[in-house]
Design a protein around this motif. Structure first.
Motif, PDB file in Angstrom:
ATOM      1  N   ARG A  20       1.786  -2.871  10.272  1.00  0.00           N
ATOM      2  CA  ARG A  20       0.917  -2.913  11.278  1.00  0.00           C
ATOM      3  C   ARG A  20      -0.454  -3.464  10.503  1.00  0.00           C
ATOM      4  NH1 ARG A  20       2.683  -2.621  16.287  1.00  0.00           N
ATOM      5  NH2 ARG A  20       4.576  -1.149  16.507  1.00  0.00           N
ATOM      6  N   LEU A  21      -0.931  -3.169   9.472  1.00  0.00           N
ATOM      7  CA  LEU A  21      -2.111  -3.572   8.977  1.00  0.00           C
ATOM      8  C   LEU A  21      -2.337  -5.171   8.774  1.00  0.00           C
ATOM      9  CD1 LEU A  21      -4.501  -2.318   7.789  1.00  0.00           C
ATOM     10  CD2 LEU A  21      -3.486  -2.631   5.499  1.00  0.00           C
ATOM     11  N   ALA A  22      -1.091  -5.829   8.704  1.00  0.00           N
ATOM     12  CA  ALA A  22      -1.019  -7.216   8.445  1.00  0.00           C
ATOM     13  C   ALA A  22      -1.448  -7.922  10.082  1.00  0.00           C
ATOM     14  CB  ALA A  22       0.262  -7.752   7.899  1.00  0.00           C
TER      15      ALA A  22
ATOM     16  N   LEU B 140      -5.807  -9.927   2.398  1.00  0.00           N
ATOM     17  CA  LEU B 140      -4.935 -10.788   2.716  1.00  0.00           C
ATOM     18  C   LEU B 140      -4.230 -10.233   3.846  1.00  0.00           C
ATOM     19  CD1 LEU B 140      -2.975 -11.004  -0.793  1.00  0.00           C
ATOM     20  CD2 LEU B 140      -4.585 -12.841   0.482  1.00  0.00           C
ATOM     21  N   MET B 141      -4.598  -8.895   4.346  1.00  0.00           N
ATOM     22  CA  MET B 141      -4.144  -8.533   5.851  1.00  0.00           C
ATOM     23  C   MET B 141      -4.980  -8.915   6.796  1.00  0.00           C
ATOM     24  SD  MET B 141      -1.442  -6.888   4.482  1.00  0.00           S
ATOM     25  CE  MET B 141      -1.415  -7.876   2.999  1.00  0.00           C
ATOM     26  N   GLY B 142      -6.174  -9.735   6.545  1.00  0.00           N
ATOM     27  CA  GLY B 142      -6.955 -10.022   7.551  1.00  0.00           C
ATOM     28  C   GLY B 142      -8.177  -9.108   7.744  1.00  0.00           C
ATOM     29  N   VAL B 143      -8.041  -7.862   7.018  1.00  0.00           N
ATOM     30  CA  VAL B 143      -9.010  -6.754   6.948  1.00  0.00           C
ATOM     31  C   VAL B 143     -10.365  -7.317   6.288  1.00  0.00           C
ATOM     32  CG1 VAL B 143      -9.453  -4.434   6.687  1.00  0.00           C
ATOM     33  CG2 VAL B 143      -7.124  -5.113   7.202  1.00  0.00           C
TER      34      VAL B 143
ATOM     35  N   PHE C  19       0.836  -1.080   0.019  1.00  0.00           N
ATOM     36  CA  PHE C  19       0.061   0.025   0.122  1.00  0.00           C
ATOM     37  C   PHE C  19       1.067   1.433   0.112  1.00  0.00           C
ATOM     38  CE2 PHE C  19      -2.239  -3.535   2.195  1.00  0.00           C
ATOM     39  CZ  PHE C  19      -3.337  -3.460   1.139  1.00  0.00           C
ATOM     40  N   GLY C  20       1.114   1.718  -1.266  1.00  0.00           N
ATOM     41  CA  GLY C  20       2.189   2.944  -1.177  1.00  0.00           C
ATOM     42  C   GLY C  20       1.812   4.137  -0.661  1.00  0.00           C
ATOM     43  N   ASN C  21       0.479   4.329  -0.319  1.00  0.00           N
ATOM     44  CA  ASN C  21       0.133   5.488   0.547  1.00  0.00           C
ATOM     45  C   ASN C  21       0.170   5.335   1.971  1.00  0.00           C
ATOM     46  OD1 ASN C  21      -1.919   3.725   0.551  1.00  0.00           O
ATOM     47  ND2 ASN C  21      -3.453   5.374   0.681  1.00  0.00           N
ATOM     48  N   LEU C  22       0.584   4.211   2.419  1.00  0.00           N
ATOM     49  CA  LEU C  22       0.733   3.789   4.075  1.00  0.00           C
ATOM     50  C   LEU C  22       2.102   3.991   4.141  1.00  0.00           C
ATOM     51  CD1 LEU C  22      -2.406   3.374   3.877  1.00  0.00           C
ATOM     52  CD2 LEU C  22      -1.737   1.357   5.103  1.00  0.00           C
TER      53      LEU C  22
ATOM     54  N   TRP D  10      -4.094  -7.452  11.542  1.00  0.00           N
ATOM     55  CA  TRP D  10      -5.451  -6.911  11.943  1.00  0.00           C
ATOM     56  C   TRP D  10      -6.159  -8.204  12.864  1.00  0.00           C
ATOM     57  CZ3 TRP D  10      -8.146  -2.541  10.555  1.00  0.00           C
ATOM     58  CH2 TRP D  10      -9.459  -2.291  10.727  1.00  0.00           C
ATOM     59  N   GLN D  11      -6.035  -9.429  12.341  1.00  0.00           N
ATOM     60  CA  GLN D  11      -6.415 -10.257  13.171  1.00  0.00           C
ATOM     61  C   GLN D  11      -6.006 -10.742  14.572  1.00  0.00           C
ATOM     62  OE1 GLN D  11      -9.365 -12.334  12.087  1.00  0.00           O
ATOM     63  NE2 GLN D  11      -9.770 -11.066  10.248  1.00  0.00           N
TER      64      GLN D  11
ATOM     65  N   MET E 210      -6.417   3.395   8.760  1.00  0.00           N
ATOM     66  CA  MET E 210      -5.577   2.636   8.183  1.00  0.00           C
ATOM     67  C   MET E 210      -6.056   1.877   7.030  1.00  0.00           C
ATOM     68  SD  MET E 210      -2.263   1.395  10.137  1.00  0.00           S
ATOM     69  CE  MET E 210      -2.432  -0.132  10.582  1.00  0.00           C
TER      70      MET E 210
ATOM     71  N   ARG F 279       5.825  -8.190   5.858  1.00  0.00           N
ATOM     72  CA  ARG F 279       4.366  -7.843   6.186  1.00  0.00           C
ATOM     73  C   ARG F 279       3.642  -9.270   6.471  1.00  0.00           C
ATOM     74  NH1 ARG F 279       0.932  -4.631   1.825  1.00  0.00           N
ATOM     75  NH2 ARG F 279       1.070  -6.726   0.840  1.00  0.00           N
TER      76      ARG F 279
ATOM     77  N   PRO G 299      -6.593   2.337  13.329  1.00  0.00           N
ATOM     78  CA  PRO G 299      -6.456   1.036  12.327  1.00  0.00           C
ATOM     79  C   PRO G 299      -7.663   1.105  11.454  1.00  0.00           C
ATOM     80  CG  PRO G 299      -6.405   0.146  14.874  1.00  0.00           C
ATOM     81  CD  PRO G 299      -6.559   1.770  14.737  1.00  0.00           C
TER      82      PRO G 299
ATOM     83  N   GLU H 273       2.986   1.265   8.989  1.00  0.00           N
ATOM     84  CA  GLU H 273       1.594   1.183   8.761  1.00  0.00           C
ATOM     85  C   GLU H 273       1.247  -0.156   7.722  1.00  0.00           C
ATOM     86  OE1 GLU H 273      -0.624   5.419   8.817  1.00  0.00           O
ATOM     87  OE2 GLU H 273       0.105   4.743   7.150  1.00  0.00           O
TER      88      GLU H 273
ATOM     89  N   TRP I 259      -6.196   2.812  -1.880  1.00  0.00           N
ATOM     90  CA  TRP I 259      -4.895   2.688  -2.619  1.00  0.00           C
ATOM     91  C   TRP I 259      -5.266   1.444  -3.453  1.00  0.00           C
ATOM     92  CZ3 TRP I 259      -0.462   4.962  -3.688  1.00  0.00           C
ATOM     93  CH2 TRP I 259       0.533   4.224  -4.337  1.00  0.00           C
ATOM     94  N   ASP I 260      -5.561   0.289  -3.225  1.00  0.00           N
ATOM     95  CA  ASP I 260      -5.945  -0.819  -3.995  1.00  0.00           C
ATOM     96  C   ASP I 260      -6.638  -1.849  -2.919  1.00  0.00           C
ATOM     97  OD1 ASP I 260      -6.345  -2.833  -5.501  1.00  0.00           O
ATOM     98  OD2 ASP I 260      -4.281  -2.832  -6.234  1.00  0.00           O
TER      99      ASP I 260
ATOM    100  N   ARG J  34      -7.318   3.641   4.132  1.00  0.00           N
ATOM    101  CA  ARG J  34      -6.617   4.315   3.203  1.00  0.00           C
ATOM    102  C   ARG J  34      -5.903   2.976   2.511  1.00  0.00           C
ATOM    103  NH1 ARG J  34      -2.488   6.480   6.201  1.00  0.00           N
ATOM    104  NH2 ARG J  34      -3.197   5.752   8.382  1.00  0.00           N
ATOM    105  N   ALA J  35      -5.557   2.049   2.983  1.00  0.00           N
ATOM    106  CA  ALA J  35      -5.164   0.858   2.125  1.00  0.00           C
ATOM    107  C   ALA J  35      -6.165   0.566   1.014  1.00  0.00           C
ATOM    108  CB  ALA J  35      -4.990  -0.490   3.036  1.00  0.00           C
TER     109      ALA J  35
END
Lengths: 258, 295
Positions: free
Chosen positions: A113-115, B183-186, A103-106, A117-118, B169, A162, B166, A110, B176-177, B172-173
């Motif tokens: 961190r995003l990874a 795959l990030m669990g989101v 994610f280029g904007n993060l 989430w669970q 975040m 990540r 979070p 971040e 982006w796409d 924003r992710a």
């Protein structure tokens, strides 16, 4: 099958963490996979090699839950059919997608961190964060930087780091060598082996058959949505069909023995 | 202070009030665009429903200002989620134009639903005691103060949510796409619903404040205000939160200043012309970035 293996424990090498059988995927009526079956033993590196469009990415997308499919995918005894993608990560499958999927904007931080989430185990998240930064010191230097400003190699490191942040037991890698210089490819493959030695099972999809076959204990050749060859990495490395199609070797007009 | 400067200061204050309301609505357009690259043309009508919810809370339930505001924001948030789940989610993989037509349809539905209950304009009761302060010739009303400070607070909260939490975040992710966000669990669907809820809640707040500032409301009030907020979002750079706020302040400022020097009927002509010119010069808006088309 499970009862048999429970009754008589088999050596570790034959216990598969991931079982794929009869996997079929369609995109808008076009069949991309025609019943693919393979297994990934716990603790090993398994590779799927094949040309562009052979269906390698479709397999990974099906496993991760990004693409609907028919057939069976079982992971550590769980049937993954119908499990939403974000839950599959929670079960322990992480994917480094084709083209890295950063994610280029993060910021780099971040992205890492995003990874998580669970995950709810805060302390171990911090430990893993530190571990990733030790493994990839370049990322530490760039933590606050937008990930889009990283070089291709750094982005690949971030993508792998990540994936490690989700503490997965199975790591799916989609062409990690794509677009990388030979030196970086060497480095990335060394890291993949290191991660594997530390206990993570790896399913590696590659066009760079030479490198992939060298580090894989088991390998499959995928052609237009079907598995056409299977064997150990070493066996396939020496197989003339593989040599001709994927290793760029020109077969000489030598007489076939026998 | 000279009489002229007092006059202009007064205009700036008036502009701030109008701009704050535009900004709250513009944020909703921008957030939804950022996450789904879709223009939610029903958003102006969510604002209108917000004004009517405020009216209902104040008249039927006889609630004071703060509970009215909270109730309106909650109601609008639920409406936003409902619209997304029922009307937009089934079309997420359909051609973009289908979603746009559907959004217009949802807007018309909301207008006509409201019209069925309230065919005539309604008067919104006064919820905030009207106090006027004289600041060296410039007058500031209690309502203006509340509208400006409340809007700014909501914008700061939103900015914090988007930049520091979070959920922000994940938003924003997705912007982006969204392909690999799962795959990030989101849970992407949940984040999209949260986005609609926040955007609609802000529109609800804007509806409440608008209804208090301009207390005659009707089912079509969301159309023009919605368009202007949409334009503010585009001017600021659609998809960019801070851009939406900047765009709204430019828009509100221009509107008030035009009326201050030209006949009021010229207002929208000048506003739209200026914005058109700005879009020609900067097609991606002030803070927007050209989107790189991914293959």
């Amino acid at each position: 099958m499970t009862s048999a293996s429970q009754a008589m424990p088999l050596p570790d090498t034959t216990v598969s963490l991931l079982e794929v059988s009869g996997l079929r995927v369609h995109y808008d009526g076009i069949q991309a996979l025609h019943g693919v079956s393979f297994s990934v033993p716990r603790g090993q590196i398994v590779t799927l090699i094949g040309a562009n469009g052979a269906g390698k990415t479709s397999i990974l997308h099906a496993i991760s839950g990004l693409t609907p499919y028919s057939g069976r995918v079982t992971f550590a005894g769980h049937d993954l059919h119908g499990v939403p993608a974000h839950r599959i990560v929670g079960l322990g499958i992480a994917q480094v997608p084709e083209g890295r999927g950063i994610f280029g904007n993060l910021t780099v931080r971040e992205n890492l961190r995003l990874a998580t989430w669970q995950r709810r185990d805060r302390q171990r998240i911090e430990e893993d964060f530190e571990r990733v930064l030790v493994r990839f010191p370049r990322l530490r230097e760039r933590l606050g930087q937008a990930a889009g400003t990283l070089s291709g190699g750094e982005q690949q490191m971030l993508a792998v780091g990540r994936a490690l942040m989700s503490r997965a037991s199975l790591l799916l890698l989609d062409e990690p060598s794509m677009g990388m210089s030979p030196i970086l490819v060497q480095e990335i493959f060394a890291i993949i082996q290191e991660i594997n030695r530390e206990g993570t099972t790896v399913l590696l999809v590659e066009q760079n058959a030479n490198m992939a076959l060298r580090i894989a204990s088991r390998a499959y050749v995928l052609e237009t949505g079907r598995i056409t060859l299977a064997g150990s990495g070493q066996t396939l490395l020496g197989d003339p069909r593989v040599k001709q199609a994927y290793l760029g070797a020109v077969l000489k007009h030598h007489s076939v023995p026998g | 202070m000279s009489e002229v400067s007092i006059y202009w200061l007064q205009q700036v204050l008036n502009a701030l009030q109008l701009s704050s309301i535009y900004a709250l609505i513009a944020l909703g357009y921008s957030m939804v665009y950022g996450i789904l690259t879709m223009i939610n043309f029903a958003h102006g009508d969510v604002f209108m429903v917000g004004a009517f919810l405020c009216f209902l809370a104040a008249t039927l339930l006889d609630l004071p200002f703060v509970p009215t505001l909270l109730l309106t924001m909650t109601g609008a948030a639920l409406l936003g989620v409902l619209i997304e789940r029922l009307a937009y989610k089934p079309l997420r993989n359909a051609p973009r134009v289908s979603a746009i037509i559907t959004a217009l349809g949802v807007g018309l539905f909301l207008e006509n639903l409201t019209l069925a209950f309230y065919p005539y304009p309604q008067n919104v009761p006064t919820l905030i005691e009207n106090i006027n302060w004289d600041l060296g010739g410039v007058s500031l009303s209690s309502l203006q103060l509340i509208i400006i400070s409340l809007s700014l607070t909501l914008m700061l909260v939103l900015d914090y949510v988007v930049q520091r939490t979070p959920v922000g975040m994940a938003m924003r992710a997705i912007s982006w796409d969204k392909t690999y966000v799962p795959l990030m669990g989101v849970p992407v669907d949940l984040i999209i619903s949260i986005t609609f809820a926040i955007g609609a809640a802000l529109a609800g707040a804007a509806g409440t404040m608008y209804a208090l500032a301009y207390p005659v409301i009707d089912p079509y009030m969301g159309i023009m205000v919605g368009w202007k907020a949409f334009i503010a979002a585009v001017v600021g750079g659609i998809g960019n939160m801070r851009g939406a706020m900047i765009g709204a302040f430019i828009l509100g400022g221009v509107e008030i200043m035009v009326v201050a020097v030209l006949p009021s009927t010229y207002r929208d002509l000048v506003v739209f012309s200026l914005l058109l010119a700005l879009i020609v010069i900067r097609p991606h808006g002030i803070l927007g970035q050209p989107r790189v088309q991914k293959v």
